[in-house]
Design an enzyme around this catalytic site. Structure first.
Site, PDB file in Angstrom:
ATOM      1  N   ARG A  61      -3.989   2.497  -6.685  1.00 24.97           N
ATOM      2  CA  ARG A  61      -4.126   3.462  -5.594  1.00 24.97           C
ATOM      3  C   ARG A  61      -5.613   3.177  -5.142  1.00 24.97           C
ATOM      4  NH1 ARG A  61      -2.326   8.401  -9.523  1.00 24.97           N
ATOM      5  NH2 ARG A  61      -3.067   6.780 -10.817  1.00 24.97           N
ATOM      6  N   GLY A  76      -5.934   4.562 -12.371  1.00 27.07           N
ATOM      7  CA  GLY A  76      -5.928   4.798 -10.864  1.00 27.07           C
ATOM      8  C   GLY A  76      -6.383   3.420 -10.128  1.00 27.07           C
ATOM      9  N   ASN A  77      -6.555   2.372 -10.722  1.00 31.31           N
ATOM     10  CA  ASN A  77      -6.938   1.290 -10.066  1.00 31.31           C
ATOM     11  C   ASN A  77      -6.201   0.694  -8.615  1.00 31.31           C
ATOM     12  OD1 ASN A  77      -9.576   0.075 -11.629  1.00 31.31           O
ATOM     13  ND2 ASN A  77      -8.031   0.653 -13.132  1.00 31.31           N
ATOM     14  N   HIS A 101     -10.152  -4.621 -12.355  1.00 28.17           N
ATOM     15  CA  HIS A 101      -9.487  -3.392 -12.901  1.00 28.17           C
ATOM     16  C   HIS A 101     -10.734  -2.553 -13.582  1.00 28.17           C
ATOM     17  CE1 HIS A 101      -5.568  -2.089 -13.132  1.00 28.17           C
ATOM     18  NE2 HIS A 101      -5.549  -1.376 -14.287  1.00 28.17           N
TER      19      HIS A 101
END
Length: 392
Positions: free
Chosen positions: A233, A230-231, A225
């Site tokens: 996506r 936005g990880n 992470h």
């Protein structure tokens, strides 16, 4: 978080963390999970290897189907937007497919929060397709894409574009960290090292099966992470980039997110199960099934859209339509929503000619105006939209 289960993980360790809750001013102490690097010589069970191999074959068929088109980018366009809608929905951002397509024709002030986030993903995908031609998958490339994904959103923070320097937790917002579903590695040297190891693993030169490599790299990325937002996506976009970097897929035409969206709980649990057990095979099988099913469905959808295009064009010919209007109709499978300036670009004609072509298709019932005849009019082809909005 299943602290007891994670404490027994064979592929990582829990480390103590502490901080102060900004809402209450109270201190807290908890645990974060630091994964080991991915195995240098991974082995696959027979079932996982078989499904991964079949999935790679379907991706090759999909790539071949797209490569035979005279204008592949026409079909890439709705595919990317369908992926954008579903990959954002997995993170709790929902918008209709009509709104997703309409966002292309709006300026920033007109966008809803949902449209902005989804359009950011489309922009990031376009950016990624260009970057991967020159640069390998890396921390730097991922950072550039992450900055685009979160631009102008709540996730657009001081550390956008680079790996985080703070602790994050995955789970309900504005809840104590003890209620998190998972707490990833602290944002310190351990995260920096984890990303370095991930980058080397993704880019190593060996014969390990590409779909299995995608699945394992995706697990590691989501477990680390690495960014503040936005990880999910970004991780799913990187999976597609792995296929492109490996030369298996030339265009981002594989829609993984819609399949995963329908199986959100299984998807999330599958990632956690790897952490708890250290067994990658079930996760690889799940991920490979997504690739296999979606690649096969992609070929079918391309065929369906081409048949629809030919039917539309033939019907217009029978009605005596020709010239620019007929030419414009051929582009509608990639542009089910468009305006006159876009029609001008697609046909290479002047504004008035393009405007007349749009008017002709409206007259024939193929296009319908959806903006109430205001300035910057938008038109939709419902026949095509009914197919593209359900791109798998």
């Amino acid at each position: 978080m299943d602290v007891d289960g994670l404490r027994k993980s064979p592929i990582g360790e829990l480390v103590p963390i502490s901080g102060t809750d900004p809402r209450t001013g109270l201190g807290w102490s908890y645990w974060a999970f630091v994964p080991q690097p991915l195995p240098a010589s991974p082995t696959l069970g027979a079932r996982a290897a078989n499904i991964a191999g079949l999935a790679a074959m379907e991706v090759a068929r999909l790539d071949q189907a797209v490569s035979q088109l005279p204008r592949p980018e026409i079909l890439v366009r709705p595919t990317v937007r369908r992926e954008a809608a579903s990959t954002s929905a997995l993170e709790g951002t929902y918008a209709s497919f009509d709104d997703v397509l309409e966002a292309d024709f709006l300026d920033d002030r007109q966008l809803t929060v949902e449209q902005r986030e989804i359009r950011n993903y489309v922009t990031a995908t376009d950016q990624a397709v260009e970057l991967i031609k020159t640069y390998p998958i890396s921390r730097n490339l991922a950072g550039r894409l992450q900055a685009t994904i979160v631009k102008g959103t709540q996730g657009d923070s001081f550390d956008a574009g680079d790996i985080r320097q703070r602790q994050v937790a995955i789970g309900p917002k504005n809840r104590p960290i003890e209620e998190a579903r998972f707490v990833p590695v602290p944002g310190d040297d351990r995260l920096v090292q984890g990303m370095s190891d991930w980058e080397k693993w993704v880019n190593r030169d060996d014969d390990f099966m590409i779909v299995a490599r995608m699945a394992m790299a995706h697990y590691q990325f989501e477990t680390l992470h690495p960014f503040a937002d936005g990880n999910g996506r970004l991780g799913r976009l990187i999976a597609i980039l792995q296929l492109m970097q490996d030369g298996v897929l030339r265009w981002p035409v594989l829609n993984l997110a819609p399949w995963l969206e329908q199986r959100r709980d299984v998807y999330q649990q599958g990632l956690l199960d790897v952490t708890l057990t250290g067994d990658f095979d079930p996760w690889i099988e799940f991920f490979a099934e997504a690739v296999h099913v979606q690649a096969r469905a992609g070929v079918q959808k391309i065929t369906q859209l081409l048949i629809l295009r030919d039917s539309i064009v033939e019907d217009l010919r029978v009605q005596g339509v020709k010239g620019t209007a007929l030419h414009l109709a051929e582009f509608l499978i990639g542009y089910p929503v468009l305006d006159v300036p876009t029609a001008r670009i697609l046909t290479g004609k002047g504004f008035e000619t393009a405007n007349q072509a749009v008017a002709k298709l409206v007259d024939k019932g193929l296009l319908v105006e959806i903006t109430g005849k205001r300035q910057n009019r938008l038109f939709v082809c419902r026949q095509v939209l009914n197919v593209t909005q359900f791109l798998v």
